[in-house]
Write an enzyme that holds these catalytic residues in place. Structure first.
Site, mmCIF file in Angstrom:
data_model
loop_
_atom_site.group_PDB
_atom_site.id
_atom_site.type_symbol
_atom_site.label_atom_id
_atom_site.label_comp_id
_atom_site.label_asym_id
_atom_site.label_seq_id
_atom_site.Cartn_x
_atom_site.Cartn_y
_atom_site.Cartn_z
ATOM 1 N N ASP A 1 -6.607 4.368 -5.248
ATOM 2 C CA ASP A 1 -7.469 4.261 -3.984
ATOM 3 C C ASP A 1 -7.992 5.391 -3.707
ATOM 4 O O ASP A 1 -8.340 6.230 -4.643
ATOM 5 C CB ASP A 1 -6.157 3.630 -2.899
ATOM 6 N N LYS B 1 0.887 -1.193 -0.072
ATOM 7 C CA LYS B 1 -0.126 -0.089 -0.130
ATOM 8 C C LYS B 1 0.777 1.206 -0.047
ATOM 9 O O LYS B 1 2.179 1.044 0.488
ATOM 10 C CB LYS B 1 -0.974 -0.040 1.251
#
Ligand code: NAD
Length: 419
Positions: free
Chosen positions: A147, A107
């Protein structure tokens, strides 16, 4: 804040520990999974439109790469920090393992409010961030995706910057790109379509037939909710309620989904839609419906409102819409919960397809994509369901167990370097 100190990271470890103890996960594997493999914090200085320089903090964390290159989004949001990024990377490891992808968990993000920056400033921010984390990403190393706060344009800038540094086009470095620069057909609808597939798999297990007598309430009406609503409507189900941040609309005979999409896409709020009954978001969550799809934000069903939730099936379209306590309460009541890491995995699955297509420079048609998405989710769903039966646990814990089984096998085969 230290690397493993945020509520999100601690919560991810707690979920790991709970399911690991139920299934008897090898403690040596557990010891490794508790820590992210690698984390990078970078300064991202950009020149603002007024000529001044401002520096933002950026991050990329790789949690576990046993199954393949890292996979996980890039978030532009003021609350992004190193530890939250690490927790989200851990959850990506579990999600990719659960749905059987040859990918690990990662991430990234920048602590920034992207709505305060101009397009030029955002481009500068994305390109400088790409340059700063360049040594950690690549099609065989770690493959980011959009995202919160990032989109296809962000991915196109990322891919272009990485390609400029290499001297040739590298489409496989990120996914979620626009179709004209190597994006995949079906990527935009994949998460919502996956939710609808999972609803059907669950209905089969429950002996529920999706048809005109099926009622559905959907919390949120964005990228995840809309394709799910369209697919379930096309199967004949009645979408009786939908909502956005402004409130919810209700029609016991079924909402006109196409009209609601047009309304929303023109930038209008559902609360202003005419000719339809208005209810609150809280009322939507406790409607007497067959299927409830929370597809907006986290933590909307808690120990306080869970006792009033009447839906027989709850499909977690959003990440973490049900708190731990709510899951316990609703499972006790006999509701069938489809956990987020399974239910909303359609996006990462089609991201995987985009990566594969980018590596081979050969693109598939939509039929192939949707049929492969269906089959991958069906197998993952069956694995989770079997684990829930075998260990007599709710589907949430079962999803982690199914993921850990795959990771445990792979980590054992690969062993611990240097031994
Ligand atoms: P989105 O921004 O497209 O849509 C979100 C919807 O929720 C909008 O209708 C918005 O008005 C509504 N909303 C926002 N705050 C709300 C509130 N407080 N109460 C009620 N409604 C509210 O976002 P999305 O991409 O559809 O993502 C929704 C959720 O799904 C998030 O939790 C996200 O992390 C998760 N998710 C998204 C994807 C994806 O591919 N987009 C993949 C996996 C998980």
């Amino acid at each position: 804040m230290s690397l493993m100190d945020s509520p999100l990271y601690r919560d991810a470890v707690a979920q790991l520990e709970k399911s690991a103890s139920i299934m008897g996960l090898d403690p040596n594997i557990m010891e490794r999974l508790k820590y992210p493999k690698r984390a990078l914090q970078v300064a991202v200085p950009i020149r603002l439109d007024d000529g001044t320089v401002k520096t933002f903090q950026g991050y990329r964390v790789q949690h576990n790469m046993t199954l393949g290159p890292g996979k996980g989004g890039i978030r532009f949001h003021p609350k992004v920090d190193l530890s939250e990024t690490a927790g989200l990377a851990m959850l990506m490891t579990f999600k990719c393992a659960l749905v059987g992808l040859p990918l690990g968990g990662a991430k990234g993000g920048i602590s920034v409010d992207p709505t305060t920056l101009s397009r030029q400033e955002l481009q500068g921010l994305t390109r400088r961030y790409t340059t700063e984390i360049n040594m950690m990403v690549g099609p065989t190393i770690d493959v980011p995706a959009p995202d919160i706060g990032t989109d296809g344009q962000t991915m196109a800038w990322f891919m272009d910057t990485y390609s400029q540094l290499k001297g040739y086009t590298v489409p496989g470095v990120v996914t979620g790109k626009p179709i004209t620069v190597g994006g995949s057909l079906g990527r935009a609808e994949a998460t919502g379509k996956g939710v609808a597939f999972c609803v059907n798999f669950a209905a089969k297990k429950m002996g529920m037939k999706i048809g005109k007598s099926t009622t559905v309430a959907i919390h949120g009406f964005g990228k995840v909710a809309i394709p799910a609503a369209q697919d379930l409507r096309d199967q004949g189900a009645k979408i009786v309620a939908i909502s956005d941040v402004s409130g919810a609309v209700y029609n016991k005979d079924g909402i006109d989904v196409a009209k609601a999409i047009e309304w929303t896409r023109s930038g209008k709020h559902l609360k202003d839609m005419d000719g339809i009954e208005k209810i609150t978001n809280d009322q939507l969550l406790t409607l007497d419906v067959d299927i409830l799809i929370p597809a907006a934000i986290d933590g909307v069903i808690t120990k306080d409102n869970a006792p009033n939730v009447k839906a027989k099936m709850i499909a977690e379209g959003a990440n973490g819409p049900l708190t731990k306590e709510a899951i316990e309460i609703l499972s006790e009541k006999g509701a069938f919960i489809i956990p987020d890491i399974l239910c909303n995995a359609g996006g990462v699955i089609v991201s995987y397809f985009e990566w594969v297509q980018g590596l081979q420079n050969f693109f598939w048609d939509l039929g192939q994509i949707n049929s492969k998405l269906h089959d991958i989710l069906r197998d993952a769903f069956d694995n989770v369901y079997e684990a829930s039966q075998e260990y007599k646990v709710d589907m949430k814990k079962a999803a982690f167990i199914a993921a850990f089984r795959r990771l445990e096998r792979a980590m054992r085969y690969r062993g611990l370097f240097p031994g």
